[in-house]
Design a protein around this motif. Structure first.
Motif, PDB file in Angstrom:
ATOM      1  N   UNK A 135       0.822  -1.211   0.000  1.00 40.10           N
ATOM      2  CA  UNK A 135       0.000   0.000   0.000  1.00 40.10           C
ATOM      3  C   UNK A 135       0.855   1.259   0.000  1.00 40.10           C
ATOM      4  N   UNK A 136       1.990   1.233   0.690  1.00 40.86           N
ATOM      5  CA  UNK A 136       2.873   2.395   0.706  1.00 40.86           C
ATOM      6  C   UNK A 136       3.445   2.664  -0.686  1.00 40.86           C
ATOM      7  N   UNK A 137       3.865   1.597  -1.363  1.00 36.22           N
ATOM      8  CA  UNK A 137       4.394   1.749  -2.714  1.00 36.22           C
ATOM      9  C   UNK A 137       3.296   2.180  -3.679  1.00 36.22           C
ATOM     10  N   UNK A 138       2.089   1.662  -3.485  1.00 38.67           N
ATOM     11  CA  UNK A 138       0.963   2.053  -4.327  1.00 38.67           C
ATOM     12  C   UNK A 138       0.682   3.542  -4.191  1.00 38.67           C
ATOM     13  N   UNK A 139       0.684   4.016  -2.944  1.00 38.98           N
ATOM     14  CA  UNK A 139       0.441   5.433  -2.690  1.00 38.98           C
ATOM     15  C   UNK A 139       1.540   6.291  -3.300  1.00 38.98           C
TER      16      UNK A 139
END
Length: 296
Positions: A135-139
């Motif tokens: 999720x951090x990389x997606x954001x």
């Protein structure tokens, strides 16, 4: 990421063959945005979306009848319905609208998020949670895409960027659901049933949108529309869904990371679009982030 929705790689199918199917599909799809940009020079973008689906749907129905293909089950129909909203209506129409106002090379950067959208939808449908790192990389990827769009738009999002974002999301829905259904129905049957089942909507819409036309379209736009119908909407999905069914949605989705590069290259060489260094760098960075998120 591959642990979320992927089926185990079948031992009887060589991995190289599976990825070859996927790369053939991605190569076909890489021409979609440049061809769409050519098509909307003569056709209304809604007409492009509906006409390509109508033409492809007629051929799909013929294929189904000629092969006496079995009907989908109730569960498969639900997946087909969701896939239709993404790959038959959502992506074709929204991307056509976007290509009226932004270059196809610009669209290629935002379309780099399609594999990410596909993975998220596939994971949501499977009920398995994604890691915090994912999720951090997606954001991070989404923020960088927005920064690129803001920079190109001189401090504001262009209308085309909003349509492209909707197209990316709908494409993720279509790919994830289509890949899931293809595991039991088969790749070519899945897209053929999607297209054939959409004909009661797409044919009347195509006819209604055609009537207001007062000028003959250019031959270039007609050829582009035919490519979108026969290849981007139909034949390209044969190897793509087959690869997803054999290798898993999340794993095979990685191959689509090559699509932005191919699209930008096609736009620069074929459409003579001026592709600046920022666009190339944005492609590289977004693809690197998405590749990292796949392993999260």
């Amino acid at each position: 990421m591959s642990r979320s929705t992927s089926l185990p790689m079948p031992s009887t199918a060589p991995a190289l063959l599976i990825y070859l199917y996927a790369f053939i599909g991605v190569t076909v799809f890489a021409f979609t945005l440049p061809m769409t940009r050519l098509a909307v020079q003569s056709f209304d973008p809604w007409l492009v979306g509906m006409a390509r689906a109508s033409i492809a749907g007629v051929f799909a129905a013929i294929i189904l009848l000629a092969t006496r293909s079995r009907r989908p089950t109730a569960s498969e129909w639900r997946g087909i319905a969701l896939s239709c909203t993404g790959v038959i209506v959502g992506w074709p129409v929204f991307s056509s609208i976007a290509m009226q106002t932004v270059p196809s090379s610009h669209g290629a950067v935002l379309s780099g998020l399609i594999p990410l959208a596909t993975a998220i939808v596939a994971s949501a449908r499977s009920g398995e949670p994604l890691s915090r790192r994912f999720w951090m990389l997606s954001l991070l990827g989404a923020v960088l895409v927005l920064l690129y769009a803001f920079y190109i738009g001189e401090g504001a999002l262009q209308t085309g960027d909003i349509w492209l974002a909707l197209a990316v999301f709908m494409s993720g829905v279509g790919y994830a659901e289509g890949g899931r259904v293809a595991r039991t129905l088969g790749g070519w049957r899945t897209i053929c049933w999607c297209l054939a089942a959409s004909l009661p909507l797409t044919i009347p819409a195509t006819l209604w949108l055609t009537f207001p036309m007062t000028e003959m379209p250019s031959s270039q736009s007609v050829m582009a529309l035919l490519y979108l119908a026969l290849f981007s909407s139909l034949l390209g999905f044969f190897p793509w869904y087959k690869a997803m069914a054999m290798g898993g949605v999340a794993r095979i989705g990685q191959v689509q990371l090559a699509q932005p590069f191919l699209t930008v290259l096609i736009s620069a060489v074929w459409l003579s679009e001026q592709v600046d260094l920022l666009t190339w760098l944005s492609c590289i960075v977004i693809i690197a982030i998405i590749a990292a998120s796949r392993r999260a």
